[in-house]
Motif scaffolding. Structure first.
Motif, PDB file in Angstrom:
ATOM      1  N   ALA A   5     -10.654   5.482  -1.351  1.00  0.00           N
ATOM      2  CA  ALA A   5     -11.948   5.919  -0.590  1.00  0.00           C
ATOM      3  C   ALA A   5     -12.609   6.642  -1.852  1.00  0.00           C
ATOM      4  N   TYR A  58      -2.830   5.658   0.127  1.00  0.00           N
ATOM      5  CA  TYR A  58      -3.835   4.248  -0.224  1.00  0.00           C
ATOM      6  C   TYR A  58      -5.216   4.795   0.306  1.00  0.00           C
ATOM      7  N   ASP A  59      -5.396   5.023   1.456  1.00  0.00           N
ATOM      8  CA  ASP A  59      -6.670   4.977   2.044  1.00  0.00           C
ATOM      9  C   ASP A  59      -7.423   6.221   1.440  1.00  0.00           C
ATOM     10  N   GLU A  60      -6.878   7.437   1.064  1.00  0.00           N
ATOM     11  CA  GLU A  60      -7.648   8.440   0.534  1.00  0.00           C
ATOM     12  C   GLU A  60      -8.023   8.260  -0.855  1.00  0.00           C
ATOM     13  N   LYS A  90       0.803  -1.221  -0.003  1.00  0.00           N
ATOM     14  CA  LYS A  90       0.065   0.027   0.082  1.00  0.00           C
ATOM     15  C   LYS A  90       0.858   1.351  -0.047  1.00  0.00           C
TER      16      LYS A  90
END
Length: 513
Positions: free
Chosen positions: A66, A61-63, A57
């Motif tokens: 999403a 990754y998270d943003e 990752k």
């Protein structure tokens, strides 16, 4: 890191809207895509796709995920979940996933991994109908010759991922160190060795060279052979990038290194052994579990093989956080003479739909979504205006926190790739050269795929034997005069059976041309 970011200037070819009806495979209901390539979500059941890819990752990754899932939810009532597998564990873990029937919809595979074996054993869905029905963008962003050259036994078992007709390759070195050592720019392998020995003798505490022993592709001998057009030796892919069975020139013959002890390969083996004995090659080359590129950015290693022609800006930015005056440069040993390099126009990486997936139609719809420019950019570069921004029609500029989720693992193609605006002219020259088919001589093996089924036991047996010796010999850590004899004693008979079967299949293929 078997990752590559191949850049190409192209024109986006978005597919025409196709009326879709019914469903493919076992997954859900499909509706007609709109004219932008998107799909209305109102008639679709909610689905979460499981996607398995190599790597790790990224920082964003998270943003980015999403935003990906926000768009997917709105357009096709779909969510996607990525599972990243470290390259060192990729072969074993993906084997287990497929054999155990683990819930996976899309999975990365490659000729250097186990694509041909898994396809021939029925683990992957044949994609022709799914592409026709749900994948206009997937099809149109890849030229016909790419599709034709990357079939397995005449069928499509994976979407080819790539943007050029050979792999980008270079060796990253430290420009600041080279200049401190009063060395001229590196143009040849002898220049490179002079740099490596100078780093060793500088007593800086920096390891001169680290190859990637966990991936045969990055073995130092493999790296040198791939760019040597005086011999045009390349792997047969019976066991990834192994050179134990290899093609040479363009004669349609399968050569066995146990039998030939090919002089150019052997001389490179002797050379890398000297590098190891002289403490130029990392003494931990076989046991190192860290990413060589990351170690270089931490000022621990002075040279690493990389599957790109140019230095990513983010690499220099990271290095300068450790060494303010630090700067990387790329040493390219690739021959730019038109016609000297052979190509079978095969891609190194593929994304496959798993046969047991309950969402085959949605998996293809997601791939089609990912092969639209705005979504491609999101996945590869991140959120526009936050992680990157456009700079011309097919260029991009990185921002401070640039980076997306995936590229070569999922959707890389020659049409939608953007060139980094800061790419120097020399890198552009190399990158653009390999995107032109006319710069290559067509490999007589173009379109051939080995079916290992008749010798699958021998292939498995040899893989176990090879694991004991190959990386050690091809990275200099094992004395070739001693260990090659042991390797041959254990593996020669098994490899001979594989060679015979492979040659028979090659002969049958060539007889039909």
């Amino acid at each position: 890191m078997a990752k590559s970011k191949r850049k190409f200037l192209g024109t986006a070819l978005l597919g025409l809207a196709i009326a879709l009806s019914g469903c493919a495979g076992n997954g859900g209901n499909a509706s007609a895509p709109d004219h932008s390539g998107g799909t209305g979500s109102s008639s679709l059941d909610p689905v979460t796709l499981e996607v398995v890819v190599p790597g790790a990752k990224g920082a964003n990754y998270d943003e980015v995920l999403a935003e990906v899932n926000k768009r997917l939810k709105a357009e096709m009532n779909t969510q996607v979940k990525f599972t990243f597998v470290d390259f060192a564990d990729l072969n074993q873990k993906t084997n287990v996933m497929l054999a155990s029937g683990e819930s996976v919809d899309l999975i990365f595979d490659a000729p250097w991994l186990h694509l041909d074996t898994m396809a021939s054993q029925g683990y992957y869905e044949e994609l022709s109908e799914l592409l026709d029905q749900y994948g206009p963008n997937v099809k149109n962003t890849r030229p016909e010759q790419m599709w034709d050259a990357n079939k397995i036994n005449g069928s499509i078992y994976g979407v080819p991922l790539g943007s050029a007709y050979t792999q980008q390759r270079s060796v990253f070195i430290r420009k600041d160190l080279r200049e401190q050592l009063n060395l001229q720019p590196v143009k040849t392998y002898e220049d490179l060795k002079a740099y490596l020995y100078a780093v060793r003798d500088s007593k800086s505490g920096i390891t001169p060279l680290l190859a990637g022993a966990d991936d045969v592709t990055y073995s130092w001998v493999n790296w040198l052979i791939r760019d040597d057009t005086s011999v045009n030796i390349r792997p047969t892919n019976f066991a990834g990038a192994s050179l134990m069975l290899y093609y040479k020139g363009n004669d349609g013959k399968v050569y066995n290194f146990f039998e030939t002890k090919e002089p150019k390969i052997w001389s490179n083996i002797q050379d890398v052994r000297k590098l190891f004995v002289d403490k130029v090659m990392s003494q931990d080359v076989l046991t190192n579990k860290s990413n060589p590129a990351e170690m270089q950015l931490q000022n621990k290693v002075a040279a690493t093989p990389q599957m790109v022609f140019g230095i990513p800006q983010s690499y220099n930015d990271q290095l300068k956080q450790v060494v303010p005056e630090g700067e990387l440069e790329a040493v390219r040993l690739f021959d730019l003479t038109p016609g000297k390099n052979l190509s079978n126009f095969k891609m190194d990486n593929f994304i496959c739909i798993v046969k047991t997936s309950k969402h085959k139609d949605r998996a293809m719809m997601f791939l089609d979504w990912a092969n639209r420019q705005e979504n491609y950019d999101l996945l590869e570069h991140g959120i526009e205006g936050v992680n990157w921004k456009q700079a011309g029609e097919h260029q991009y500029e990185t921002l401070n926190n640039d980076g997306g989720i995936v590229s070569f693992q999922l959707m890389l193609n020659p049409t939608l790739e953007r060139e980094w605006v800061g790419t120097d002219e020399e890198t552009q020259k190399f990158s653009q050269f390999i995107t032109e088919a006319d710069n290559f001589t067509k490999d007589v093996m173009t379109g051939f795929t080995f079916d290992p089924t008749p010798v699958k036991n021998e292939v498995a047996q040899f893989a176990t034997i090879q694991a004991k010796y190959y990386s050690g010999i091809f990275n200099g850590a094992l004395d070739p005069d001693e260990y090659f004899a042991k390797f041959k004693g254990e593996g020669e008979a098994v490899l001979g059976k594989i060679q015979t079967e492979l040659q028979n299949q090659v002969d049958a293929f060539l007889a039909k041309k």
